[in-house]
Every structure is written in C-alpha cells, then in structure tokens.
Design a protein around this motif. Sequence first.
Motif, PDB file in Angstrom:
ATOM      1  N   PRO A 196      12.674  -1.077  -4.199  1.00  0.00           N
ATOM      2  CA  PRO A 196      12.435  -2.261  -3.361  1.00  0.00           C
ATOM      3  C   PRO A 196      12.887  -2.076  -1.918  1.00  0.00           C
ATOM      4  O   PRO A 196      12.351  -2.732  -1.022  1.00  0.00           O
ATOM      5  CB  PRO A 196      13.254  -3.345  -4.076  1.00  0.00           C
ATOM      6  N   ALA A 244       9.839   0.089  -0.370  1.00  0.00           N
ATOM      7  CA  ALA A 244       8.466  -0.276  -0.769  1.00  0.00           C
ATOM      8  C   ALA A 244       7.672  -0.857   0.396  1.00  0.00           C
ATOM      9  O   ALA A 244       6.471  -0.576   0.544  1.00  0.00           O
ATOM     10  CB  ALA A 244       8.502  -1.255  -1.933  1.00  0.00           C
ATOM     11  N   LEU A 245       8.318  -1.671   1.231  1.00  0.00           N
ATOM     12  CA  LEU A 245       7.609  -2.270   2.369  1.00  0.00           C
ATOM     13  C   LEU A 245       7.142  -1.190   3.341  1.00  0.00           C
ATOM     14  O   LEU A 245       6.038  -1.276   3.897  1.00  0.00           O
ATOM     15  CB  LEU A 245       8.499  -3.279   3.091  1.00  0.00           C
ATOM     16  N   GLU A 255       4.019   0.266   1.986  1.00  0.00           N
ATOM     17  CA  GLU A 255       2.909  -0.655   2.289  1.00  0.00           C
ATOM     18  C   GLU A 255       2.418  -0.471   3.715  1.00  0.00           C
ATOM     19  O   GLU A 255       1.205  -0.362   3.964  1.00  0.00           O
ATOM     20  CB  GLU A 255       3.364  -2.101   2.116  1.00  0.00           C
ATOM     21  N   PHE A 297      -0.540  -2.849  -3.230  1.00  0.00           N
ATOM     22  CA  PHE A 297       0.478  -3.697  -2.599  1.00  0.00           C
ATOM     23  C   PHE A 297       1.128  -4.624  -3.630  1.00  0.00           C
ATOM     24  O   PHE A 297       2.331  -4.867  -3.587  1.00  0.00           O
ATOM     25  CB  PHE A 297      -0.142  -4.511  -1.463  1.00  0.00           C
ATOM     26  N   SER A 298       0.321  -5.132  -4.557  1.00  0.00           N
ATOM     27  CA  SER A 298       0.846  -6.019  -5.587  1.00  0.00           C
ATOM     28  C   SER A 298       1.863  -5.294  -6.462  1.00  0.00           C
ATOM     29  O   SER A 298       2.889  -5.858  -6.851  1.00  0.00           O
ATOM     30  CB  SER A 298      -0.306  -6.561  -6.429  1.00  0.00           C
ATOM     31  N   GLN A 313       5.095  -4.733  -4.477  1.00  0.00           N
ATOM     32  CA  GLN A 313       5.841  -5.985  -4.298  1.00  0.00           C
ATOM     33  C   GLN A 313       6.492  -6.470  -5.599  1.00  0.00           C
ATOM     34  O   GLN A 313       7.324  -7.379  -5.569  1.00  0.00           O
ATOM     35  CB  GLN A 313       4.902  -7.063  -3.752  1.00  0.00           C
ATOM     36  N   ASN A 314       6.099  -5.851  -6.720  1.00  0.00           N
ATOM     37  CA  ASN A 314       6.634  -6.288  -8.023  1.00  0.00           C
ATOM     38  C   ASN A 314       7.191  -5.118  -8.826  1.00  0.00           C
ATOM     39  O   ASN A 314       7.148  -5.126 -10.058  1.00  0.00           O
ATOM     40  CB  ASN A 314       5.524  -6.983  -8.818  1.00  0.00           C
TER      41      ASN A 314
END
Length: 295
Positions: free
Chosen positions: A164, A167-168, A171, A196-197, A200-201
């Motif tokens: 996490p 991760a951004l 993206e 992206f989904s 984000q998870n």
Amino acid sequence: MIFTPIALEHKPLLDPYLTPKDEHPLSDFSFTNLFIWRFAREIGYCVIDEFLLLKTCYPKSEPYFFYPFELSARSAEERRGVLEILLSHYPKATFKSLSKDQAQELEEFFPQRFHISPNRDRFDYVYSIPELIALSGRKYHKKKNHLNKFFQAYPDFVFELITPSNALEVEQTYQKWYEQNPNKDEALESEKKGIFSCLQNLSSLSIIGGLIRVDGEIVAFSLGEAIDQSNVVMHIEKANTSILGIYQAINQQFLANAFSSHQWVNREEDLGIEGLRKAKLSYQPHFLLEKYEAH
C-alpha cells in the motif's frame, strides 16, 4: 434467476466455490481474475442449490456462462439439474472455458444440444517456475542473454514487492505509460481500471505485486497470485519497453522473489494475437491447458 454483479464484498462468498479442484487449474476462475475484468464485461453470480453460476456479458452481446461450481463433490445428476434450471431461463445459453471433462459431461447431458469445440486462442500457457527463474540450458539461451544484458546495463536495479505504501506510485507510473500509448482503446482502458482497482485493494485481495526500479524510477511491475500450493497465475505484466531485457527481468525477478516455493505458473492465454502467441511460446511452456466452448 437473479445474477448479482460481483464486487469486492462478495469475495468471502465466492472464494470457497472457486478453490481449485484440478491439479492444473484454469486461469479464469479466481476471484482476482473476475475482479480485474469486471470493467470490460458484466460479470454476475447466482447461487442455486449450493451451486455457483457465473454469467458474463460483453456490451451488445449475448451472455455466456461458466460450468457450475461446487462447494463439495456433487453427483452428475445434481449438476445436470442445475444446468437444466439455467437453460430453462436462458435457452440460448453458451458456455466458455470448459475443461475437457466438463465439455464431455455437457455433451452427455444434452446430446445434440451444443456444438462443442476447443478454442486455441484461449488455451492457458503453463511453465515451470524453477526453469523460468534459472533460465538454464539451450532452450532458454536467448532469454538468458536478454536478462544478462539488463543486469549488465542496470547493475543497481532494485526489486520491490508492491505494498500500500508504493501502490499509488505504480498507478501514477502506469497512467503515464497509458497516456503515451498510441494504441490505447476501450479494452486497454478497461484493463487499466482493473489494474488500479487491484492496486487500491491490495490488502483485501489474494494478489501479490512486484516492481523493478532503475535509478529510482519504476520501469516494470507485475501482479500475480498463488491459487494453491503448486500453482500461480500471472494476471498483469507491464514494463517500459525502451529498456532492453526488462520483460525478462520482471518475469524472472518476480517469480524468484515472490513464488520460488511454487512449481507452476499459468501465464494465461494469447487471445489469438500473433505477437503475444509468439512471445508466450518463446518461454517454452511445459504444456497448454485446453479450453472448450459450447454453442
């Protein structure tokens, strides 16, 4: 018969049905796969008599179905019963991604009802993980050369697992690559939404990600998951193609750092795309998993 569009909240319900029951499972049937591609097509589920039914529908197309999933071993008569219920609601139903055994059983249940045939474009490519990590021997000579050129050109590269906290950044990097792609289309846009989904998870899915940095910049990333103790499915692999050997590097490094205790990696299908088929064959698959369709 009501089909509910799949969402992240349905993972605990669907996972037990999707638990692999074959030695070499098809790539289609993990929650992550359905989750990624739900932007490209409608994917809904329905539970009847403790069977899970999955319906898929592309825009402006007729829906198709996967073979019923079972929580535990059920009889052939019970499977035929749930299929009869499905066909009573969808008389023109077609089925995709059938194993050979499922195709044969469907033919036995409904003689003359379906035209059943293999779809080569959808066959899964399965490789030995130890071999793809080592790249030893003559058959991997070209791949090892590309990998060594990457190592020589970028000796200070860094491999990281995706978390996490980074991760951004992944993206943002892929958004940049996507915008620079002259061939982007609706399908690629749907895939990007799925990627992206997942990013984000991460903590809610069974997926693992890996990335490579050169001079601090992300130059490749991959998303995969272990679906049992032996088998891994590789869902996504993206890289900056201006860097020689980068695809060989992310493939080898991700397997070595995340899945070295597993035996087999399923790198999914080639969709009949000539360049993709050539690339997948060049990695010397141990075998292809056949998939059948019934129309």
